[in-house]
Enzyme design. Structure first.
Site, PDB file in Angstrom:
ATOM      1  N   ASP A   1       0.851  -1.198   0.000  1.00  0.00           N
ATOM      2  CA  ASP A   1       0.000   0.000   0.000  1.00  0.00           C
ATOM      3  C   ASP A   1       0.882   1.242   0.000  1.00  0.00           C
ATOM      4  O   ASP A   1       2.059   1.186   0.354  1.00  0.00           O
ATOM      5  CB  ASP A   1      -0.932   0.020   1.213  1.00  0.00           C
ATOM      6  CG  ASP A   1      -0.186   0.082   2.544  1.00  0.00           C
ATOM      7  OD1 ASP A   1       0.790  -0.671   2.699  1.00  0.00           O
ATOM      8  OD2 ASP A   1      -0.553   0.891   3.418  1.00  0.00           O
TER       9      ASP A   1
ATOM     10  N   GLU B   1       0.053  -0.734   5.893  1.00  0.00           N
ATOM     11  CA  GLU B   1       1.104  -0.088   6.681  1.00  0.00           C
ATOM     12  C   GLU B   1       0.840   1.396   6.849  1.00  0.00           C
ATOM     13  O   GLU B   1       0.983   1.951   7.933  1.00  0.00           O
ATOM     14  CB  GLU B   1       2.475  -0.299   6.025  1.00  0.00           C
ATOM     15  CG  GLU B   1       3.659  -0.019   6.960  1.00  0.00           C
ATOM     16  CD  GLU B   1       4.043   1.446   7.075  1.00  0.00           C
ATOM     17  OE1 GLU B   1       4.710   1.803   8.059  1.00  0.00           O
ATOM     18  OE2 GLU B   1       3.672   2.252   6.216  1.00  0.00           O
TER      19      GLU B   1
HETATM   20  N1  BES Z   1       8.493   3.663   5.323  1.00  0.00           N
HETATM   21  C1  BES Z   1       7.860   4.623   6.164  1.00  0.00           C
HETATM   22  C2  BES Z   1       8.608   4.891   7.438  1.00  0.00           C
HETATM   23  C3  BES Z   1      10.010   5.442   7.304  1.00  0.00           C
HETATM   24  C4  BES Z   1      10.413   6.164   6.202  1.00  0.00           C
HETATM   25  C5  BES Z   1      10.901   5.226   8.308  1.00  0.00           C
HETATM   26  C6  BES Z   1      11.707   6.639   6.106  1.00  0.00           C
HETATM   27  C7  BES Z   1      12.166   5.731   8.235  1.00  0.00           C
HETATM   28  C8  BES Z   1      12.589   6.434   7.112  1.00  0.00           C
HETATM   29  C9  BES Z   1       6.453   4.138   6.472  1.00  0.00           C
HETATM   30  O1  BES Z   1       5.795   3.674   5.330  1.00  0.00           O
HETATM   31  C10 BES Z   1       5.644   5.278   6.994  1.00  0.00           C
HETATM   32  O2  BES Z   1       5.419   6.207   6.262  1.00  0.00           O
HETATM   33  N2  BES Z   1       5.182   5.207   8.233  1.00  0.00           N
HETATM   34  C11 BES Z   1       4.293   6.187   8.768  1.00  0.00           C
HETATM   35  C12 BES Z   1       3.600   5.660   9.973  1.00  0.00           C
HETATM   36  C13 BES Z   1       2.309   4.942   9.672  1.00  0.00           C
HETATM   37  C14 BES Z   1       1.654   4.492  10.955  1.00  0.00           C
HETATM   38  C15 BES Z   1       1.361   5.781   8.858  1.00  0.00           C
HETATM   39  C16 BES Z   1       5.065   7.404   9.192  1.00  0.00           C
HETATM   40  O3  BES Z   1       6.226   7.317   9.589  1.00  0.00           O
HETATM   41  O4  BES Z   1       4.454   8.483   9.128  1.00  0.00           O
HETATM   42 MN    MN Z   2       6.946   2.414   4.221  1.00  0.00          MN
HETATM   43 MN    MN Z   3       5.080   5.525   4.232  1.00  0.00          MN
END
Ligand code: BES
Ligand code: MN
Ligand code: MN
Length: 427
Positions: free
Chosen positions: A58, A122
């Site tokens: 996603d 995710e």
């Molecule tokens: N892949 C990201 C997280 C990320 C990106 C970690 C770059 C470290 C470096 C992940 O898909 C993401 O976007 N996570 C969200 C949290 C989620 C609960 C919506 C975020 O970090 O905002």
């Molecule tokens: Mn991600």
């Molecule tokens: Mn992300």
């Protein structure tokens, strides 16, 4: 569930198909209450270590669409970059694992057992994943989880992510009068919820840019001076950082560097704010309601639920009698730190060193992958965060991109991880 996100309904089938083509056994689409989880495995020898590869198919919404230079769901390659929503986060990075696996199968060099678990929620909080882990402990039994969903410092300075921030996310609603009012007839005598909300938000940080929510820092794990010093030795060019973002200066908590502010310190940010009249032209209105979405990034040992509770209490307490306030929590997640003294970390470090010609620097990441703490809690597994992205990939933004260099380097590095993990586990 209505599958409205562009192309998302087709993706689980495509991922399953590609895994099967690459050589995986028992590929399946596991239905959940939400978007399905794709599973596949190749067990070559029970005596070998088993790697559970996690990724997500996603993506974040593509809007604002008008700022894309090419359609977000029609990937193009330009200047060595694949440009598309999900190019780096996480379709492109997840797919490196499929291709690396395919290469290992074709060259008969798969060195560990492997299980794939690719989810579709995710970006919206992985709601179905918790129950899925609970109900499939045996199926998912492994020695380590391997994830490529983070960034490196730069292509010349490989790094391994050893920590992620947690997340608390709330939506607030401030209500003044029970209907929009004429701002001339009532203005000056009745609270304007937008003005009040702006004041409340302003008071959430102080002059040192510290967060004022009561008890917010209570459990924050302070990082030792030695560790902070090491962290700040990582190559980082503040001038280049500012230039890239077209900002004259950075902004953040007093007493901490930019690298620290984006990794070991918690934050509070308004993600969106709205209310009243926002169409073209002027309408003299004193609105009934104002809204904001607010996220807080958390660090060890803050707890998402605890911080959300503290925020709720604090925010309600800020409201003057002339307005009503509602705080609604959204999904959150716990911060995570991963050990750097494990066999798996050593294997990841050796793999990157072999592929990049340089030892990777352990670095904490600022983003959140809430399932990392779930893997530990539910399956008792540590995670290796071996991402190949860059901060410049514009993830969650228009024109998201992923370097072909990074894509191919990833495909080169992943089999080396398997090789080193198997070798180190033999000892
Ligand atoms: N892949 C990201 C997280 C990320 C990106 C970690 C770059 C470290 C470096 C992940 O898909 C993401 O976007 N996570 C969200 C949290 C989620 C609960 C919506 C975020 O970090 O905002
Ligand atoms: Mn991600
Ligand atoms: Mn992300």
């Amino acid at each position: 569930m209505i599958l409205t996100v562009h192309g998302l309904w087709k993706l689980p089938a495509t991922v399953k198909e590609r895994l099967a083509e690459a050589g995986a056994d028992k590929t399946e689409i596991c239905e959940t209450g939400g978007y399905p989880i794709v599973y596949g495995e190749k067990i070559i020898d029970p005596a070998l270590p088993t790697v559970l590869v996690y990724g997500h198919y996603d993506v974040q919404p593509a809007d604002p669409i008008e700022l894309w230079h090419s359609p977000p769901f029609e990937p193009v390659i330009k200047d060595g970059l694949v440009i598309a929503r999900g190019a780096a986060d996480d379709k492109g990075q997840m797919y490196m694992h499929v291709k690396a696996f395919e290469a290992m199968m074709q060259t008969d060099s798969l060195a560990c057992n492997v299980k794939f678990m690719i989810e579709g929620e995710e970006e919206t909080g992985s709601d179905s994943l918790g129950p899925f882990l609970e109900n499939n402990k045996e199926k998912l039994a492994a020695d380590v989880v391997l994830v490529s969903d983070t960034a490196m410092l730069s292509n010349d300075t490989p790094s391994l992510t050893v920590g992620l921030r947690g997340l608390s996310y709330v939506e607030v609603e401030v209500t003044g009068p029970d209907r929009d009012l004429h701002s001339g007839i009532y203005g000056g005598a009745v609270a304007n919820p937008i003005n009040i909300l702006a004041q409340m938000i302003t008071s959430l940080t102080d002059e040192d840019n510290r967060i004022t929510v009561d008890g917010f820092y209570d459990n924050v794990a302070e990082v030792s001076d030695t560790e902070r010093k090491a962290m700040n030795e990582a190559p980082f060019d503040l001038e280049e950082y500012k230039r890239d973002l077209d900002i004259a200066d950075v902004h953040g908590e007093k007493g901490y560097t930019t690298l620290e502010r984006t990794s070991i310190r918690p934050t509070l940010d308004v993600n969106g704010i709205w209310g009243g009249y926002t169409q073209p032209g002027a309408k003299t209105v004193l609105p009934s309601k104002a809204y904001a979405k607010i996220s807080m990034r958390l660090v060890p040992n803050q707890s998402s639920d605890e911080i959300t509770e503290k925020f709720k209490k604090h925010f309600r307490g800020l409201a003057p009698d002339c307005v009503k306030v509602k705080v609604t929590p959204h999904h959150g997640g716990e911060p995570a730190v991963t050990p750097i003294d494990s066999t798996a970390f050593q294997a990841a470090s050796q793999a990157m060193e072999e592929a990049f010609g340089k030892k990777p620097i352990p670095m904490r990441g600022g983003g959140s992958i809430p399932i990392v703490s779930l893997f530990e809690k539910t399956l008792g597994l540590k995670t290796i965060l071996m991402g190949f992205g860059l901060d410049s990939n514009k993830i969650h933004s228009p024109n998201e991109n992923y370097g072909l260099f990074n894509y191919y380097k990833g495909i080169e590095t992943i089999p080396l991880f398997f090789k080193h993990l198997a070798a180190l586990s033999e000892k």
